[in-house]
Design a protein around this motif. Structure first.
Motif, PDB file in Angstrom:
ATOM      1  N   ALA A   1      -0.136 -10.988  -5.123  1.00 16.48           N
ATOM      2  CA  ALA A   1       0.616  -9.497  -4.192  1.00 16.48           C
ATOM      3  C   ALA A   1      -0.739  -9.820  -3.157  1.00 16.48           C
ATOM      4  CB  ALA A   1       0.244  -8.823  -5.065  1.00 16.48           C
TER       5      ALA A   1
ATOM      6  N   SER B   1       2.407  -0.625   0.250  1.00 14.23           N
ATOM      7  CA  SER B   1       3.596  -1.798  -1.114  1.00 14.23           C
ATOM      8  C   SER B   1       4.618  -1.107  -0.335  1.00 14.23           C
ATOM      9  CB  SER B   1       3.265  -1.796  -2.273  1.00 14.23           C
ATOM     10  OG  SER B   1       1.826  -1.956  -2.136  1.00 14.23           O
TER      11      SER B   1
ATOM     12  N   PHE C   1       0.768  -3.771  -6.714  1.00 15.43           N
ATOM     13  CA  PHE C   1       1.207  -4.218  -4.994  1.00 15.43           C
ATOM     14  C   PHE C   1       1.944  -5.339  -5.144  1.00 15.43           C
ATOM     15  CE2 PHE C   1      -3.876  -3.013  -5.672  1.00 15.43           C
ATOM     16  CZ  PHE C   1      -3.549  -1.325  -6.008  1.00 15.43           C
TER      17      PHE C   1
ATOM     18  N   LEU D   1       4.796  -5.129  -2.455  1.00 10.70           N
ATOM     19  CA  LEU D   1       5.702  -5.303  -1.613  1.00 10.70           C
ATOM     20  C   LEU D   1       7.073  -6.309  -1.580  1.00 10.70           C
ATOM     21  CD1 LEU D   1       4.410  -4.906   1.433  1.00 10.70           C
ATOM     22  CD2 LEU D   1       2.727  -7.137   0.006  1.00 10.70           C
TER      23      LEU D   1
END
Length: 481
Positions: free
Chosen positions: A241, A405, A458, A461
């Protein structure tokens, strides 16, 4: 001298220095250099500016505080950031310089068409406005508690005053001002954190050796988490991430790219990016070390905080702490916050003027248009901050990355498709794909947690970007680009 007046005096002193730097940077600036910085910034100045550029008031307050709950797990993401900077330097920067872009979203029009260009610009606008507002909101709340509240000044007046100051010092100089004020910010941040570590350690009667032993031996200093893939702190979730988060939030963000686009050439921009990316690992490491000794201090003194974001401020202004720590806390906080907000305001002005209003740097009315847009961006930012103050309840740094995100995912997907997949798409339907992707991700995140007890962190995303790419594949026309 009482705490409110110490804080106020520190803020006034910092702003005097800030306006001096802004004035020196903005000399001989015109509408064109306000948008591009004149493309004469030395790489080492860009590198120093970029060290502090991603660090906002949220980082300054939240990262040391989050050690209490999440140890050093944030470092896993930061290691991913460092890798991401190499990708930006060697994949994105050559393209941006080759196309001589003022706003990076101009690439989308050339590759896909006008609708995609506007979609990318609007997603950046929403992303940056919300992200900047959350970051600056944390600072306004802190200053309200320390200064404006005790003096009987309402929160709205606090926001209006600080936004007005940011507006004034960024109005004329544009990107040149941003680079030099970010350089000042980086220096202030690093000095503030190092000196805070020294003074808090001294309050605990630690010499350098005892400090190293205490930090290394603390259970809060754990960095790597490989044991539970379903948790948000799992290493591969955070590391991957981090790579893509920095590509999206730095490489595909007009705010942060406006500094490197002001470099003399692509070689200079690469050096600045790589040096800043590696240095940030050590700077964030200092924040985490500070977080550990803050945790030791509050445990030793019996201090309790309602949220982890409050820990640094409570220690800084604790009665048993040297008054210098409070001053350093404010210097670090305002340098991070005001510079980040000023940078965001400049980037929003540039993107809105160039991408959404379709103004060119040689247009006769570019100066007056930019000024009006700059005013509008400042007003909107102030309104969003006040709204956050009314409705907010989430941890600040988590809120920043959660917003990213959802809103940077489509931007990342557009650039991935454009750069690595051949074939045109039906431009008019691209906005639909970019709106649907975050909605599907929202449902997916809820469903995974509700039915499978799996926390999508995260890395959301990546799912968001992948759904955007999938949607663009369904919109392919068939012929090659």
């Amino acid at each position: 001298m009482t705490t409110p007046w110490i804080v106020l005096a520190t803020i006034v002193g910092y702003f005097i220095v800030l306006f001096m730097v802004s004035w020196l940077a903005s000399r001989k600036s015109d509408a064109g250099t306000a948008l591009t910085g004149g493309r004469q910034a030395p790489w080492y100045i860009v590198a120093i500016a970029m060290i502090g550029a991603p660090i906002s008031g949220v980082t300054f307050v939240s990262v040391p505080g989050m050690v209490e709950a999440k140890c050093f797990s944030y470092m896993q993401m930061v290691l991913g950031f460092a890798v991401g900077y190499f990708v930006i330097a060697y994949v994105l920067m050559p393209m941006f310089f080759k196309k001589n872009l003022v706003s990076i979203y101009g690439y989308l029009e050339e590759r896909f068409g006008g609708k995609t260009h506007k979609t990318g610009a609007w997603f950046f606008f929403v992303s940056k406005m919300l992200g900047a507002a959350v970051r600056f909101y944390v600072v306004c709340v802190t200053l309200q508690a320390l200064v404006f509240g005790p003096l009987g000044i309402p929160f709205v007046v606090n926001v209006i005053a600080t936004i007005a100051l940011i507006f004034l010092y960024t109005l004329q100089g544009g990107v040149k001002t941003v680079i030099w004020t970010d350089t000042l910010k980086s220096i202030c941040l690093i000095l503030s954190v190092v000196l805070c570590i020294y003074f808090v350690a001294s309050a605990l009667n630690f010499d350098f050796g005892a400090l190293c032993t205490a930090v290394a031996g603390s259970e809060k200093s754990r960095i790597f988490f490989f044991d539970n893939p379903s948790e948000g702190t799992y290493f591969w979730k955070q590391f991957l991430a981090g790579i893509f988060m920095v590509i999206a939030m730095t490489g595909l963000d007009q705010d942060l790219m406006q500094r490197t686009l002001a470099s003399k050439n692509v070689k200079e921009s690469k050096k600045g990016l790589i040096v800043s990316g590696i240095t940030q690992v050590f700077v964030v490491g200092l924040f985490l070390v500070l977080g550990t000794i803050l945790s030791l201090y509050v445990a030793n003194k019996g201090i309790t905080a309602a949220t982890t974001d409050e820990i640094f401020g409570l220690v800084a202004f604790d009665g048993g702490m040297n008054v210098v720590v409070g001053i350093l806390f404010i210097v670090g906080l305002v340098s991070a916050a005001y510079s980040a907000a000023g940078s965001a305001l400049t980037a929003l002005t540039t993107s809105f003027t160039v991408d959404i209003l379709n103004k060119k740097t040689d247009d006769a009315d570019i100066a007056s248009t930019r000024r009006m847009v700059h005013i509008g961006m400042a007003v909107v930012m102030g309104i969003v901050i006040v709204v956050f103050y009314i409705i907010s309840s989430q941890d600040a740094i988590s809120a920043v990355y959660s917003i990213a995100s959802y809103t940077y995912g489509p931007i990342l997907g557009l650039f991935v498709y454009g750069m690595f997949i051949k074939g045109n798409v039906r431009d008019k339907w691209v906005p639909v794909v970019c709106i649907l992707a975050p909605i599907i991700c929202l449902v997916l995140q809820w469903a995974m947690k509700t039915y499978f007890s799996y926390e999508i962190g995260f890395e959301l995303l990546l799912y968001n970007a992948a759904l955007t790419v999938l949607g663009l594949l369904l919109l392919r026309k068939g012929e090659e680009a």
